[in-house]
Write a protein that holds these residues in place. Structure first.
Motif, PDB file in Angstrom:
ATOM      1  N   ALA A  23       0.932  -1.164  -0.191  1.00  0.00           N
ATOM      2  CA  ALA A  23      -0.055   0.219  -0.117  1.00  0.00           C
ATOM      3  C   ALA A  23       0.771   1.243  -0.189  1.00  0.00           C
ATOM      4  O   ALA A  23       1.663   1.581   0.846  1.00  0.00           O
ATOM      5  N   PHE A  24       0.907   1.844  -1.210  1.00  0.00           N
ATOM      6  CA  PHE A  24       1.873   3.103  -1.244  1.00  0.00           C
ATOM      7  C   PHE A  24       1.788   4.000  -0.292  1.00  0.00           C
ATOM      8  O   PHE A  24       2.752   4.614  -0.050  1.00  0.00           O
ATOM      9  N   MET A  25       0.575   4.425   0.320  1.00  0.00           N
ATOM     10  CA  MET A  25       0.288   5.514   1.117  1.00  0.00           C
ATOM     11  C   MET A  25       0.378   5.168   2.757  1.00  0.00           C
ATOM     12  O   MET A  25      -0.066   5.744   3.634  1.00  0.00           O
ATOM     13  N   THR A  26       1.045   3.953   2.840  1.00  0.00           N
ATOM     14  CA  THR A  26       1.325   3.749   4.266  1.00  0.00           C
ATOM     15  C   THR A  26       3.108   3.338   4.541  1.00  0.00           C
ATOM     16  O   THR A  26       3.240   2.363   4.935  1.00  0.00           O
TER      17      THR A  26
ATOM     18  N   PRO B 198       7.760  -0.240   3.879  1.00  0.00           N
ATOM     19  CA  PRO B 198       6.142  -0.487   4.117  1.00  0.00           C
ATOM     20  C   PRO B 198       5.899  -0.450   5.558  1.00  0.00           C
ATOM     21  O   PRO B 198       6.350  -1.009   6.340  1.00  0.00           O
ATOM     22  N   GLY B 199       4.800   0.231   5.965  1.00  0.00           N
ATOM     23  CA  GLY B 199       4.159  -0.019   7.260  1.00  0.00           C
ATOM     24  C   GLY B 199       4.933   1.320   8.456  1.00  0.00           C
ATOM     25  O   GLY B 199       4.569   1.385   9.482  1.00  0.00           O
TER      26      GLY B 199
ATOM     27  N   ALA C  77      17.553   1.717   7.720  1.00  0.00           N
ATOM     28  CA  ALA C  77      16.414   1.701   7.976  1.00  0.00           C
ATOM     29  C   ALA C  77      15.377   1.079   6.786  1.00  0.00           C
ATOM     30  O   ALA C  77      14.158   0.813   7.140  1.00  0.00           O
ATOM     31  N   TYR C  78      15.715   0.978   5.768  1.00  0.00           N
ATOM     32  CA  TYR C  78      14.829   0.571   4.538  1.00  0.00           C
ATOM     33  C   TYR C  78      15.258  -0.890   3.968  1.00  0.00           C
ATOM     34  O   TYR C  78      16.497  -0.961   3.702  1.00  0.00           O
TER      35      TYR C  78
END
Length: 126
Positions: free
Chosen positions: A28-31, A100-101, A112-113
């Protein structure tokens, strides 16, 4: 499966502009927090910007703050970064990353990624 696909790099003359795209798949791109990094030859990767695509904070490095515009198209799950007034020192490999999340105050640190695009090369010439 989470995947980031980058495009928009290339060769440009000093003073020009480029818009880099990062399309996200599989979540979900927006999260999410998304980060943008660059790495010049022989140097460590450094953070340029981070953004919470859900509408949280955006951070931009001082070195590009006056020249960088970040935008997003939620329908296309795409993050755009336009950088203007390019200079030779901007010649480097740029990469987007996502976690994500994770949201809110998004980190600068590459550790962190967990998900990374393939990178896109920007070459600035005089």
């Amino acid at each position: 499966q989470v995947q980031l696909v980058e495009s928009g790099g290339g060769s440009v003359q000093a003073g020009g502009s480029l818009r880099l795209s990062c399309v996200a798949y599989g979540y979900a791109f927006m999260t999410t927090c998304m980060g943008w990094f660059r790495q010049a030859p022989g140097k460590e990767r450094e953070g340029v910007a981070s953004i919470d695509t859900g509408g949280g904070s955006t951070y931009v490095a001082d070195s590009v703050k006056a020249r960088l515009t970040i935008s997003q198209d939620n329908a296309k799950s795409t993050l755009y970064r336009q950088i203007n007034s390019l200079d030779y020192v901007d010649t480097t490999m740029y990469s987007c990353a996502a976690e994500p999340g994770l949201g809110g105050s998004c980190p600068w640190q590459q550790s962190a990624y967990n998900y990374w695009g393939q990178g896109t090369q920007v070459t600035v010439s005089y």
